[in-house]
Design a protein around this motif. Structure first.
Motif: not given
Lengths: 374, 662
Positions: B237-239, B514-527
């Motif tokens: 976030g920036w503000w 604000t209108s076009w941002n995309a967010e991903r919250i994931v759990g990843v392993k190496v690879g």
């Protein structure tokens, strides 16, 4: 001395900043109306320029010109009305000079004497680290060991030396880390493992955690007789809800230890707590026990010291006029990691010497040195 | 260096400030040139001693002199040199000393470069400014003294706060303070004018450079703070509409209004009473900002001080200066002579509109920030006023400001031609509609905000260019003439246009992000891979790294777009060994004006790592736009007219100002 000379020079410079502009013979400054005129003339010139390049229309330019011209007239009128009003100038200057000569040293001096600490020299860290060992305190010595270990992170001896000191200084986490490093580099033995276990237990607020327990178990693997490890394993059993097992461990410990072993009291109290019957007082020390006593581990020695300290405490409770005794007691409890007891001793001593300023000063100085707060 | 030297220098500075409050104002009242001249001399001496005190404290930090309590509490010998230096103002006491240092520097600048000011105004300004210095020095010496000593000194300092070990700390507070404290000068000018009872068009010209300086620094300070929070906090976030951010935004709105109303005052001798009020408000809000951050009434990322005595002291300072100046204003302002008149549709009218909306925005932020505090103080109820409130109110107020912005400079003074201005802005309208259409097409449905906002941003940017071209007369006069006129335009015209362009750029960034941002919250392993904003990120490896005083767990991500390699991003979870404190070091990759932002979360059992990844289209424009705004301010500041009244070599040398000889 040098400091006071510097202060005087600084004060002198401050006073000079007032006296210098007060000297006579400087041309009077331009008045507000004169300064206004300069701005308005420039505005007029700008309007002319804009009109010449066609940026503003003739009508608009004329209106703006008229407006600025009116301002110029007003300011000029003010300039001509100006009168020299420097009556009493001499008195004012003298007053200002006196205010500066008296006021500056008075304000600065009073405040500084109230707030400052002119007696304390600067103490940059590098200079302190380079000072002679006998002039430095224990915390600085630790700091040096730390610097050494940073450069030689594989010096196991260094960790072993500094770990118990950390524990005494109350830096439990650092103690645990140092013990772990010592074990990693020098291998496992009973004192190192009990040291680690004890630090971990202290860190957990007196709870023998699984990690601490495995440390004590490793100590027993190295030395099945280690009394401290056995005591703590008993405590672990008690905390795990196995009072019978705790009683069994402590019973064996009490039976194995010489009758005058300093930990006998603690072990017996603990046994009473879990409802076990302590063994009858053991017969006199066997030859092997005597041999063991001669090669006391530092931890065991500490238990011995505890007995002495407790004796000192009861003596002072009866006759508290011995200031050196009190200081020794406060320091001793701190060294043994018993900060609460040290604090209690300090506050007892303070009540006792409530009317004795120098003694109070020594108690406070020691408390500060040991980081006991007040 | 001996810390006691610094301590004495600070005490001496207080003595000087007290004299500087009394002597020059006395001189101005009795018309005594010598006494008035004491003002500048003392202002320079004051700056010298405060600088000495500050340098001593910095030296104590650099040398890890743990006999100084402030160093013990806020430094550590293992800190890298840069952060030992910046640590000086990374704490309450040190930052207050920096505050006073900035105050002293501004005072000295007035003393040195205010040669075109009338002596009495200059004396009064310096006197008023010194009174602020007295209050803050007393505050420092009595409640927040950075020179308190400890005996015996401990072996090591306590603080290594990792969040503050950042280049952002080196830059953000000084810039912000240059802005905050810069408004103390405009405040001093306003109060001095009220004391003298003399205020005219020339006053506005003298005050303008200081207002511009403060405004430009405040703009940079806010932008820098925003970027720091963006990359350091790890949330992308920036503000945040955090009270501390709001505290810096309020004086910014008031200051923006001030630099505009000062233009009207300078040109038309109008809006004088209003301009004075704005100058008082801008600094009052700066003081309020200092109070909010320093008193500990808020609990937020910035709040390092929590001590009620300090809060009460700052509150007293606040009441004295704000209450005092407003009382003086109420008493003297009605006596000031009114200036020129103008029609509603005119350059002045547009600037009044700008002022009203900006002040309203400032008030909206004020209410949203202080209402929860007041409510809590009165009945203990805790509420939060969140982003929806601020977005709605400030957004609704800023929309007309931004829309009206290109019109203002195209209107004539006194009576303007709105239809004509609109006609000349046709190109900008066209650009706005084209951009809006492009945005709508790129978006393919969704919120109307994006195309509308981007169209507006384009309108503003092109509108600013149109203004310059119109003033030069391109298309209306022969080309060569237009070029000559273009060259002859005052720097302030370019500065204004550039600042307006900056607002358009910034607006574009805000809307796009604000209108076009995309967010991903994931759990990843190496690879393993995941996708965000059209980019495919693969966690290539996790590796531990050793820093000078921290350990990193670095996640290296390969970035691909449409199967084509687009570089790597490294994001780290950082543990500072001394404190065992973790921070997030977000991995940021700038692609064009957009950024991919990857923040590493906790390691889960089984080798899975939590990852938050964001695609932030055009996000850098937010800060680039702010920098362009500040550059506009700087350009305007270089306008030669702001230095008028200085003795010119062609005229009589040595004369303090041209005397009315003709």
């Amino acid at each position: 001395m040098l400091l006071w000379i510097a202060f005087s020079l600084m004060t002198g410079a401050a006073i000079l900043a007032v006296l210098w502009p007060l000297r006579a013979g400087v041309a009077p400054a331009a008045s507000a109306a004169e300064a206004d005129l300069a701005v308005y003339r420039d505005q007029l010139a700008e309007i002319e320029r804009d009109r010449a390049t066609g940026q503003i229309g003739a009508a608009e330019g004329e209106a703006a010109r008229a407006e600025v011209a009116r301002r110029i007239l007003r300011a000029s009128a003010e300039v001509s009305q100006q009168v020299e009003s420097s009556r009493g100038a001499e008195t004012r200057r003298r007053a200002a000079a006196v205010v500066a000569l008296v006021g500056v040293p008075l304000i600065a001096g009073t405040l500084y004497l109230a707030l400052g600490s002119p007696a304390y020299p600067p103490q940059p860290l590098t200079a302190r680290l380079e000072a002679q060992p006998e002039q430095t305190d224990i915390s600085l010595l630790v700091r040096k060991v730390e610097a050494h270990l940073e450069a030689n992170p594989n010096d196991g001896r260094g960790y072993e030396v500094v770990a118990p000191i950390y524990a005494r200084m109350g830096r439990i986490e650092d103690a645990a880390r140092a013990w772990k490093s010592a074990i990693r580099l020098l291998g496992s033995n009973a004192p190192r493992q009990t040291g680690l276990g004890e630090a971990l237990t202290a860190q957990a607020g007196g709870v023998v955690t699984a990690e601490a327990k495995s440390a004590f178990e490793a100590a027993l693997a190295a030395d099945p007789k280690d009394p401290k490890a056995r005591y703590f394993l008993g405590l672990a059993a008690e905390q795990d809800g196995q009072p019978a097992e705790a009683g069994r461990i402590w019973g064996a410990l009490a039976a194995d230890s010489p009758a005058d072993a300093p930990w006998q009291g603690l072990v017996r109290d603990s046994m009473a707590r879990v409802g076990a019957t302590p063994p009858a007082a053991a017969p006199g020390p066997s030859t092997s026990d005597v041999a063991a006593a001669e090669s006391l581990t530092p931890q065991q020695r500490q238990e011995m010291v505890r007995g002495m300290v407790e004796r000192l405490q009861s003596r002072l409770a009866q006759d508290g006029n011995d200031i050196d005794g009190w200081l020794r007691l406060i320091r001793a409890w701190t060294v043994m990691g018993e900060a609460e007891k040290a604090k209690a001793a300090a506050s007892d001593a303070r009540t006792h010497f409530a009317k004795d300023e120098p003694a109070l000063g020594r108690i406070d100085a020691l408390a500060r040195e040991l980081g006991l707060g007040s | 260096m001996n810390p006691e030297i610094g301590h004495y220098a600070l005490v001496l500075a207080l003595a000087i400030a007290i004299l500087q409050t009394v002597l020059p104002i006395w001189g101005a009242r009795s018309g005594d040139a010598a006494l008035m001249r004491v003002g500048p001399a003392l202002a320079i001496a004051f700056a010298g001693f405060v600088a000495l005190a500050f340098a001593t404290l910095v030296a104590a930090y650099v040398q890890s002199d743990f006999s100084v309590l402030n160093v013990v509490e806020n430094s550590h010998s293992m800190k890298p040199l840069l952060y030992r230096i910046t640590g000086t103002w990374g704490n309450h006491e040190g930052s207050m000393l920096l505050w006073v240092l900035v105050l002293a520097i501004f005072g000295a600048l007035v003393a040195l470069f205010g040669y075109n000011l009338p002596a009495s105004l200059k004396a009064n300004v310096l006197g008023v400014q010194a009174s602020v210095a007295v209050a803050f020095l007393l505050f420092i010496l009595l409640t927040s003294n950075p020179f308190i000593r400890v005996v015996p000194p401990p072996a090591e300092g306590q603080d290594l706060n990792p969040i503050l070990q950042d280049i952002g700390l080196a830059i953000h507070p000084p810039l912000l303070y240059l802005g905050y404290v810069g408004f103390s000068i405009t405040f001093a000018f306003a109060v001095a004018a009220l004391i003298e009872g003399r205020i005219d068009a020339a006053w506005a010209r003298w005050v303008r450079p200081w207002a511009l300086t403060a405004w430009a620094f405040l703009t940079l300070g806010i932008a820098m703070g925003s970027y720091w929070a963006y990359y350091e906090l790890g949330w992308g976030g920036w503000w945040f509409w955090d009270p501390v951010e709001n505290a810096s935004l309020m004086p910014w709105f008031a200051g923006t209004a001030l630099i505009h109303s000062a233009v009207v005052m300078e040109k038309r001798d109008a809006l004088k009473v209003w301009t004075i009020l704005l100058a008082i408000l801008a600094f009052s809000l700066s003081l309020l900002g200092t109070f909010l951050v320093r008193s500990g009434v808020l609990t937020s990322v910035h709040a390092f001080a929590t001590d009620p005595t300090r809060g009460v002291f700052i509150l007293a300072i606040l009441v004295f200066f704000i209450g005092g100046s407003l009382a003086l204003y109420a008493w003297r302002a009605p006596a000031l002579r009114q200036g020129g008149i103008f029609a509603p549709v005119s350059r002045e009218g547009a600037l009044v509109l700008n002022n009203l909306l900006l002040t309203a925005a400032s008030a909206a932020v004020f209410v949203g920030t202080l209402y929860p505090l007041a409510l809590e103080a009165f009945n203990g109820e805790k509420i939060t006023v969140g982003p929806p409130y601020f977005n709605l109110t400030v957004g609704a107020l800023m929309l007309p400001v931004v829309f009206a912005m290109p019109f203002g400079p195209l209107l004539a003074w006194k009576r303007g031609d709105l239809a004509g201005a609109a006609q000349r802005l046709m190109v900008a309208f066209g650009a706005g509609i084209v951009i809006a259409a492009l945005a709508a097409y790129a978006q393919g449905g969704g919120p109307i905000l994006a195309p509308f906002g981007m169209g507006l941003a384009a309108f503003v940017v092109i509108g600013a260019a149109v203004e310059i071209f119109e003033r030069a007369g391109f298309g209306r006069v022969p080309f060569a003439t237009a070029i000559a006129r273009f060259r002859g335009l005052p720097r302030s015209a370019f500065g204004g246009a550039l600042a307006h362009t900056g607002i358009g750029i910034c607006l574009f960034g805000i809307i796009a992000e604000t209108s076009w941002n995309a967010e991903r919250i994931v759990g990843v392993k190496v690879g393993q891979s995941f996708e965000v904003g059209g980019y495919e990120l693969t966690l290539a490896r996790l590796e531990p790294r050793e820093g000078p005083n921290y350990r990193d767990l670095v996640g290296v991500f390969n970035v691909r777009r449409g199967g084509v390699d687009a570089g790597t991003i490294e994001s780290a979870k950082r543990i500072f060994t001394a404190r065992n404190m973790p921070t997030t070091e977000a991995g940021i990759r700038t692609i064009g004006f957009s950024q991919l932002y990857v923040s590493l979360g906790d390691e889960l059992p089984g080798g899975t790592v939590g990852v938050r990844a964001y695609w932030k289209p055009f996000v850098t424009l937010i800060w680039l736009g702010s920098i362009v705004m500040a550059l506009g301010g700087a350009l305007s500041l270089s306008d030669r007219r702001l230095r008028v009244g200085a003795p010119k070599p062609a005229k009589k040398p040595k004369a303090a100002a041209p005397v009315a000889a003709e």
